[in-house]
Design a protein around this motif. Sequence first.
Motif, PDB file in Angstrom:
ATOM      1  N   PHE A 142      -5.414   7.289  50.916  1.00 16.19           N
ATOM      2  CA  PHE A 142      -4.664   6.139  49.929  1.00 16.19           C
ATOM      3  C   PHE A 142      -5.190   4.616  49.605  1.00 16.19           C
ATOM      4  N   ARG A 143      -5.971   4.976  48.987  1.00 19.72           N
ATOM      5  CA  ARG A 143      -6.890   4.509  48.058  1.00 19.72           C
ATOM      6  C   ARG A 143      -5.823   3.429  47.054  1.00 19.72           C
ATOM      7  N   PRO A 144      -4.432   4.099  46.338  1.00 22.40           N
ATOM      8  CA  PRO A 144      -4.571   3.772  45.317  1.00 22.40           C
ATOM      9  C   PRO A 144      -3.349   2.132  45.717  1.00 22.40           C
ATOM     10  N   ILE A 145      -3.386   2.128  46.880  1.00 18.68           N
ATOM     11  CA  ILE A 145      -2.610   1.384  47.579  1.00 18.68           C
ATOM     12  C   ILE A 145      -3.406   0.780  48.776  1.00 18.68           C
ATOM     13  N   ILE A 146      -4.901   0.185  48.562  1.00 16.04           N
ATOM     14  CA  ILE A 146      -5.523   0.076  49.476  1.00 16.04           C
ATOM     15  C   ILE A 146      -5.211  -1.924  49.860  1.00 16.04           C
ATOM     16  N   ARG A 147      -4.804  -1.953  49.027  1.00 11.61           N
ATOM     17  CA  ARG A 147      -5.079  -3.774  49.919  1.00 11.61           C
ATOM     18  C   ARG A 147      -3.780  -4.115  50.644  1.00 11.61           C
ATOM     19  N   ARG A 148      -2.901  -2.743  50.594  1.00  7.19           N
ATOM     20  CA  ARG A 148      -1.663  -2.647  51.477  1.00  7.19           C
ATOM     21  C   ARG A 148      -1.628  -1.644  52.722  1.00  7.19           C
ATOM     22  N   VAL A 149      -3.219  -1.440  53.301  1.00  8.93           N
ATOM     23  CA  VAL A 149      -3.325  -0.570  54.124  1.00  8.93           C
ATOM     24  C   VAL A 149      -3.855  -1.349  55.047  1.00  8.93           C
ATOM     25  N   ILE A 150      -3.528  -0.753  56.151  1.00  2.92           N
ATOM     26  CA  ILE A 150      -4.121  -1.737  57.495  1.00  2.92           C
ATOM     27  C   ILE A 150      -4.075   0.067  57.819  1.00  2.92           C
ATOM     28  N   PRO A 151      -6.236   0.288  58.552  1.00  3.81           N
ATOM     29  CA  PRO A 151      -6.483   0.982  59.256  1.00  3.81           C
ATOM     30  C   PRO A 151      -6.115   0.706  60.574  1.00  3.81           C
TER      31      PRO A 151
END
Length: 227
Positions: free
Chosen positions: A184-193
Amino acid sequence: MIEVIPVIDLRGGIAVAGKSGERENYRPLETVFSSAPDPVNIALSLRAAGARSIYIADLDAIEGTGSNLDSVGRVNHVLPVTLDAGVKNRETFRFMLQFASRVVAATETLESTEELEYILKTYPPERTVVSVDVKDMKLHSENIDLELEEFRDLLLGYESDVILLDLGAVGTSSGFNRDLLELFRPIIRRVIPGGGVLPNEIPEFEAMGVRKVLVGRALHEGMVRPG
């Protein structure tokens, strides 16, 4: 600075904890933030400790056996709640918005990608969160038959935050699934692990561009501070 979002699960009006998503084995939550598993007391203590928001999974609502929405509403007066309560479609999403600041549309319970896209197009990103529920690197869903890459690409055109929830790691403090994060790196700034996150991983996530992280067990055991 990365936001550490506390996680609590609710069942029967109290906060509970389990391991690896085995919901039948959940027990009352033991946390350094409260002497009892009362969600409002926990939220008050978390706010005093610096929490800016809280993630709540309403297990009764997700499983279709009831709900804890009154408790969620009370907590939302203490801290802004991101609520996962088993949203199936646009109607249930709209209903849940009455109780929480943000509502999760999770792959586990969504009826279709069409319903998801309607939600994402209709409601502002500040009130919507997508949860990509994953087991064994497969999309966990009753109704959506897509590969993880296909589902990720569906999300590219939207702005809502995206929770990556590794269900097998929930409550284990085993470390987050790095393969999933890379995907999911292409949307990393929106990712919440979320799921198994360790304290020493949080600075690394921040360096990668992650802005928020869900932490349950490590936070409730006092290894991580909220906020």
